[in-house]
Design a protein around this motif. Structure first.
Motif, PDB file in Angstrom:
ATOM      1  N   THR A   1       0.868  -1.178   0.000  1.00 51.12           N
ATOM      2  CA  THR A   1       0.000   0.000   0.000  1.00 51.12           C
ATOM      3  C   THR A   1       0.907   1.232   0.000  1.00 51.12           C
ATOM      4  O   THR A   1       2.142   1.118  -0.012  1.00 51.12           O
ATOM      5  CB  THR A   1      -0.919   0.025   1.236  1.00 51.12           C
ATOM      6  N   TRP A   2       0.295   2.417   0.004  1.00 51.60           N
ATOM      7  CA  TRP A   2       1.093   3.645  -0.048  1.00 51.60           C
ATOM      8  C   TRP A   2       1.288   4.192   1.358  1.00 51.60           C
ATOM      9  O   TRP A   2       0.314   4.436   2.090  1.00 51.60           O
ATOM     10  CB  TRP A   2       0.401   4.688  -0.916  1.00 51.60           C
ATOM     11  N   THR A   3       2.541   4.409   1.730  1.00 53.58           N
ATOM     12  CA  THR A   3       2.870   4.882   3.081  1.00 53.58           C
ATOM     13  C   THR A   3       3.789   6.086   3.075  1.00 53.58           C
ATOM     14  O   THR A   3       4.298   6.465   4.131  1.00 53.58           O
ATOM     15  CB  THR A   3       3.555   3.744   3.866  1.00 53.58           C
ATOM     16  N   LEU A   4       4.010   6.701   1.922  1.00 59.55           N
ATOM     17  CA  LEU A   4       5.032   7.754   1.805  1.00 59.55           C
ATOM     18  C   LEU A   4       4.452   9.160   1.729  1.00 59.55           C
ATOM     19  O   LEU A   4       5.191  10.115   1.495  1.00 59.55           O
ATOM     20  CB  LEU A   4       5.902   7.492   0.573  1.00 59.55           C
ATOM     21  N   GLY A   5       3.173   9.333   1.889  1.00 58.04           N
ATOM     22  CA  GLY A   5       2.599  10.670   1.945  1.00 58.04           C
ATOM     23  C   GLY A   5       2.139  11.198   0.600  1.00 58.04           C
ATOM     24  O   GLY A   5       2.446  10.642  -0.466  1.00 58.04           O
ATOM     25  N   SER A   6       1.409  12.304   0.656  1.00 59.65           N
ATOM     26  CA  SER A   6       0.797  12.859  -0.549  1.00 59.65           C
ATOM     27  C   SER A   6       1.812  13.532  -1.462  1.00 59.65           C
ATOM     28  O   SER A   6       1.663  13.500  -2.689  1.00 59.65           O
ATOM     29  CB  SER A   6      -0.292  13.863  -0.148  1.00 59.65           C
ATOM     30  N   PHE A   7       2.842  14.174  -0.896  1.00 67.41           N
ATOM     31  CA  PHE A   7       3.819  14.869  -1.742  1.00 67.41           C
ATOM     32  C   PHE A   7       4.580  13.883  -2.625  1.00 67.41           C
ATOM     33  O   PHE A   7       4.745  14.106  -3.831  1.00 67.41           O
ATOM     34  CB  PHE A   7       4.793  15.666  -0.869  1.00 67.41           C
ATOM     35  N   VAL A   8       5.063  12.785  -2.040  1.00 66.01           N
ATOM     36  CA  VAL A   8       5.776  11.779  -2.828  1.00 66.01           C
ATOM     37  C   VAL A   8       4.840  11.127  -3.831  1.00 66.01           C
ATOM     38  O   VAL A   8       5.228  10.824  -4.970  1.00 66.01           O
ATOM     39  CB  VAL A   8       6.415  10.727  -1.899  1.00 66.01           C
ATOM     40  N   CYS A   9       3.578  10.941  -3.441  1.00 65.91           N
ATOM     41  CA  CYS A   9       2.606  10.363  -4.366  1.00 65.91           C
ATOM     42  C   CYS A   9       2.420  11.252  -5.588  1.00 65.91           C
ATOM     43  O   CYS A   9       2.322  10.755  -6.720  1.00 65.91           O
ATOM     44  CB  CYS A   9       1.272  10.162  -3.645  1.00 65.91           C
ATOM     45  N   SER A  10       2.391  12.553  -5.403  1.00 64.18           N
ATOM     46  CA  SER A  10       2.158  13.469  -6.516  1.00 64.18           C
ATOM     47  C   SER A  10       3.377  13.625  -7.414  1.00 64.18           C
ATOM     48  O   SER A  10       3.240  13.870  -8.613  1.00 64.18           O
ATOM     49  CB  SER A  10       1.742  14.847  -5.981  1.00 64.18           C
ATOM     50  N   THR A  11       4.582  13.494  -6.860  1.00 64.23           N
ATOM     51  CA  THR A  11       5.797  13.831  -7.616  1.00 64.23           C
ATOM     52  C   THR A  11       6.602  12.635  -8.102  1.00 64.23           C
ATOM     53  O   THR A  11       7.483  12.810  -8.943  1.00 64.23           O
ATOM     54  CB  THR A  11       6.715  14.705  -6.743  1.00 64.23           C
ATOM     55  N   THR A  12       6.337  11.435  -7.610  1.00 60.01           N
ATOM     56  CA  THR A  12       7.238  10.329  -7.917  1.00 60.01           C
ATOM     57  C   THR A  12       7.216   9.948  -9.394  1.00 60.01           C
ATOM     58  O   THR A  12       8.268   9.824 -10.033  1.00 60.01           O
ATOM     59  CB  THR A  12       6.925   9.105  -7.030  1.00 60.01           C
ATOM     60  N   ASP A  13       6.057   9.780  -9.994  1.00 58.26           N
ATOM     61  CA  ASP A  13       5.995   9.431 -11.412  1.00 58.26           C
ATOM     62  C   ASP A  13       6.435  10.601 -12.288  1.00 58.26           C
ATOM     63  O   ASP A  13       7.071  10.396 -13.334  1.00 58.26           O
ATOM     64  CB  ASP A  13       4.575   8.997 -11.786  1.00 58.26           C
ATOM     65  N   TRP A  14       6.073  11.807 -11.897  1.00 57.33           N
ATOM     66  CA  TRP A  14       6.507  12.994 -12.650  1.00 57.33           C
ATOM     67  C   TRP A  14       8.020  13.094 -12.678  1.00 57.33           C
ATOM     68  O   TRP A  14       8.620  13.329 -13.735  1.00 57.33           O
ATOM     69  CB  TRP A  14       5.899  14.245 -12.019  1.00 57.33           C
ATOM     70  N   PHE A  15       8.664  12.897 -11.543  1.00 56.93           N
ATOM     71  CA  PHE A  15      10.121  13.019 -11.482  1.00 56.93           C
ATOM     72  C   PHE A  15      10.798  11.883 -12.248  1.00 56.93           C
ATOM     73  O   PHE A  15      11.793  12.108 -12.954  1.00 56.93           O
ATOM     74  CB  PHE A  15      10.573  13.019 -10.025  1.00 56.93           C
ATOM     75  N   GLN A  16      10.259  10.667 -12.134  1.00 59.33           N
ATOM     76  CA  GLN A  16      10.871   9.552 -12.846  1.00 59.33           C
ATOM     77  C   GLN A  16      10.763   9.738 -14.354  1.00 59.33           C
ATOM     78  O   GLN A  16      11.731   9.493 -15.089  1.00 59.33           O
ATOM     79  CB  GLN A  16      10.205   8.242 -12.426  1.00 59.33           C
ATOM     80  N   HIS A  17       9.623  10.180 -14.836  1.00 53.33           N
ATOM     81  CA  HIS A  17       9.476  10.404 -16.271  1.00 53.33           C
ATOM     82  C   HIS A  17      10.342  11.571 -16.738  1.00 53.33           C
ATOM     83  O   HIS A  17      10.826  11.556 -17.878  1.00 53.33           O
ATOM     84  CB  HIS A  17       8.014  10.632 -16.626  1.00 53.33           C
ATOM     85  N   SER A  18      10.535  12.573 -15.897  1.00 55.59           N
ATOM     86  CA  SER A  18      11.446  13.659 -16.260  1.00 55.59           C
ATOM     87  C   SER A  18      12.860  13.136 -16.481  1.00 55.59           C
ATOM     88  O   SER A  18      13.532  13.521 -17.451  1.00 55.59           O
ATOM     89  CB  SER A  18      11.438  14.729 -15.161  1.00 55.59           C
ATOM     90  N   CYS A  19      13.313  12.251 -15.618  1.00 53.51           N
ATOM     91  CA  CYS A  19      14.653  11.668 -15.781  1.00 53.51           C
ATOM     92  C   CYS A  19      14.723  10.770 -17.012  1.00 53.51           C
ATOM     93  O   CYS A  19      15.738  10.765 -17.727  1.00 53.51           O
ATOM     94  CB  CYS A  19      15.026  10.876 -14.533  1.00 53.51           C
ATOM     95  N   MET A  20      13.667  10.005 -17.285  1.00 54.72           N
ATOM     96  CA  MET A  20      13.660   9.154 -18.475  1.00 54.72           C
ATOM     97  C   MET A  20      13.739   9.979 -19.758  1.00 54.72           C
ATOM     98  O   MET A  20      14.516   9.667 -20.676  1.00 54.72           O
ATOM     99  CB  MET A  20      12.394   8.298 -18.491  1.00 54.72           C
ATOM    100  N   VAL A  21      12.965  11.057 -19.829  1.00 55.71           N
ATOM    101  CA  VAL A  21      13.000  11.916 -21.011  1.00 55.71           C
ATOM    102  C   VAL A  21      14.361  12.591 -21.135  1.00 55.71           C
ATOM    103  O   VAL A  21      14.914  12.709 -22.238  1.00 55.71           O
ATOM    104  CB  VAL A  21      11.867  12.954 -20.934  1.00 55.71           C
ATOM    105  N   ALA A  22      14.930  13.036 -20.013  1.00 57.52           N
ATOM    106  CA  ALA A  22      16.241  13.683 -20.050  1.00 57.52           C
ATOM    107  C   ALA A  22      17.316  12.730 -20.567  1.00 57.52           C
ATOM    108  O   ALA A  22      18.182  13.129 -21.362  1.00 57.52           O
ATOM    109  CB  ALA A  22      16.605  14.193 -18.654  1.00 57.52           C
ATOM    110  N   LYS A  23      17.282  11.477 -20.147  1.00 60.56           N
ATOM    111  CA  LYS A  23      18.260  10.501 -20.641  1.00 60.56           C
ATOM    112  C   LYS A  23      18.183  10.358 -22.162  1.00 60.56           C
ATOM    113  O   LYS A  23      19.212  10.369 -22.854  1.00 60.56           O
ATOM    114  CB  LYS A  23      18.010   9.133 -19.988  1.00 60.56           C
ATOM    115  N   THR A  24      16.982  10.218 -22.659  1.00 58.30           N
ATOM    116  CA  THR A  24      16.814  10.031 -24.105  1.00 58.30           C
ATOM    117  C   THR A  24      17.290  11.246 -24.885  1.00 58.30           C
ATOM    118  O   THR A  24      17.996  11.115 -25.902  1.00 58.30           O
ATOM    119  CB  THR A  24      15.341   9.750 -24.423  1.00 58.30           C
TER     120      THR A  24
END
Length: 381
Positions: A94-117
């Motif tokens: 389940t999710w235990t890391l709070g609302s801020f991490v929930c909102s930013t985790t996929d956004w930040f990961q996709h930002s890094c993926m796009v930057a790599k490419t």
């Protein structure tokens, strides 16, 4: 993972890893795999960064090395900030890391993926030759690299903004889960966006990079007068681009599949795609260490520095245990001083003896003082 899509949303997906998984095997095995990939990849990318920093400090940098150092930094951020979130989610289910991490985790990961490419696509313009740190003029201008990296990160952070907007916490019984859900009213526009987004940030840059380096490798091997160094660097960049395209393809495929409103892909495919994403960040330093000569030589140098520094000892002075009153230290110091004095006396030439023998060689014996006059008479006869 027993949860149905609400009626007022066009797609529904978990954020930060698949949640509500059933079974203890997946709860244990997936976090262990992710942690192993994270640790090994972080060590490899740190070594690559140290090697590139050392090359630039020694004046052996190049534009390609600057971009590859940025690529290694991005991989390191993915492994240290994104992978642990997925490991915790798979373990807790389940999710235990709070609302801020929930909102930013996929956004930040996709930002890094796009930057790599995009960084790999920009390497097609960079020079492969070494550039001195004192170089000036139009042939060496690092300003364009800084501007390109700034532009890449701005674009990379702007494209995934919808993931930042649609992520939210959702109660599920006594627990909480982190999901991404898009309202039906925005489905038409977002379906068009989710067709353009993967194409512009993944498909086109990867195809361009692979095609460019394939053509450059063919030209370097068949037409260049001395193609050895250039073809090796081109082969390394081609392998990096190909590995990134193949290993991120499942992640982008499942991401687009879900957001275009199709049936949800199998859970095993989603987990496999996420593991491949982090494995890609761990594979990049392996490719550089095994195929890039400068990185391999730097790794050998760092290994020798570390081993020699650890085994370095002073052979002439051995310090004893100083837990007593210090008499042992004084005695050993006197013994060392006496030994040095004896060794100096062995090499010393006495000036009196040297003067005596020099005088004997340069002195002509007169006839009145000749102790053996008969020898002179015999020679005269």
């Amino acid at each position: 993972m027993d949860i149905n899509r609400p009626a007022n949303v066009s797609f529904f997906d978990f954020v930060g890893g698949v949640q509500l998984l059933q079974g203890e095997d997946s709860r244990t095995a997936i976090p262990v795999i992710l942690i192993g990939i994270c640790v090994s990849g972080a060590v490899g990318n740190l070594l690559v960064l140290l090697i590139f920093i050392r090359d630039f400090r020694n004046g052996k940098g190049s534009e390609v090395k600057a971009l590859l150092a940025s690529l290694a930094s991005t991989d390191l951020v993915i492994l240290l900030l994104c992978a642990p979130v997925r490991a915790v989610t798979y373990y807790k289910q389940t999710w235990t890391l709070g609302s801020f991490v929930c909102s930013t985790t996929d956004w930040f990961q996709h930002s890094c993926m796009v930057a790599k490419t995009l960084i790999l696509a920009v390497t097609t313009r960079a020079k492969h030759t070494l550039v001195s740190s004192t170089a000036t003029g139009p042939f060496y201008s690092p300003t364009w690299i800084h501007g390109a990296l700034a532009f890449i990160w701005i674009v990379s952070m702007m494209f995934p903004i919808p993931q930042l907007h649609f992520a939210s916490l959702l109660p599920h019984g006594r627990d909480t889960i982190c999901v991404s859900e898009m309202p039906v009213c925005a489905s038409d526009f977002m379906k068009l966006f989710y067709k353009i987004y993967p194409t512009a940030t993944f498909v086109l840059p990867v195809i361009f990079s692979v095609a460019y380096y394939t053509k450059m490798l063919h030209t370097a091997v068949n037409h260049a007068p001395s193609p050895q160094h250039q073809s090796k660097v081109t082969l390394v960049l081609l392998c990096l681009s190909g590995a990134l395209g193949l290993m991120l393809l499942p992640e982008w495929g499942t991401f687009t599949w879900i957001r275009l409103g199709y049936n949800k892909p199998p859970v095993g495919l989603i987990i496999f795609a996420q593991v491949l994403l982090y494995a890609c960040s761990s594979l990049s330093p392996v490719i550089l260490m095994t195929m890039y000569d400068d990185v391999r030589q730097g790794l050998i140098t760092i290994w020798f520095i570390a081993t020699c520094r650890g085994s370095k000892q002073v052979p002439s002075i051995k310090y004893p245990n100083t837990e007593g009153n210090g008499a042992e230290v004084g005695a050993n110091a006197n013994a060392i001083a006496n030994a040095n004095a004896v060794s100096q006396e062995k090499d010393k030439t006495f000036p009196d003896v040297e003067h005596f023998w020099t005088g004997r060689r340069n002195t002509q014996v007169e006839e009145e003082q000749d102790p053996v006059p008969w020898e002179r008479e015999e020679k005269m006869l």
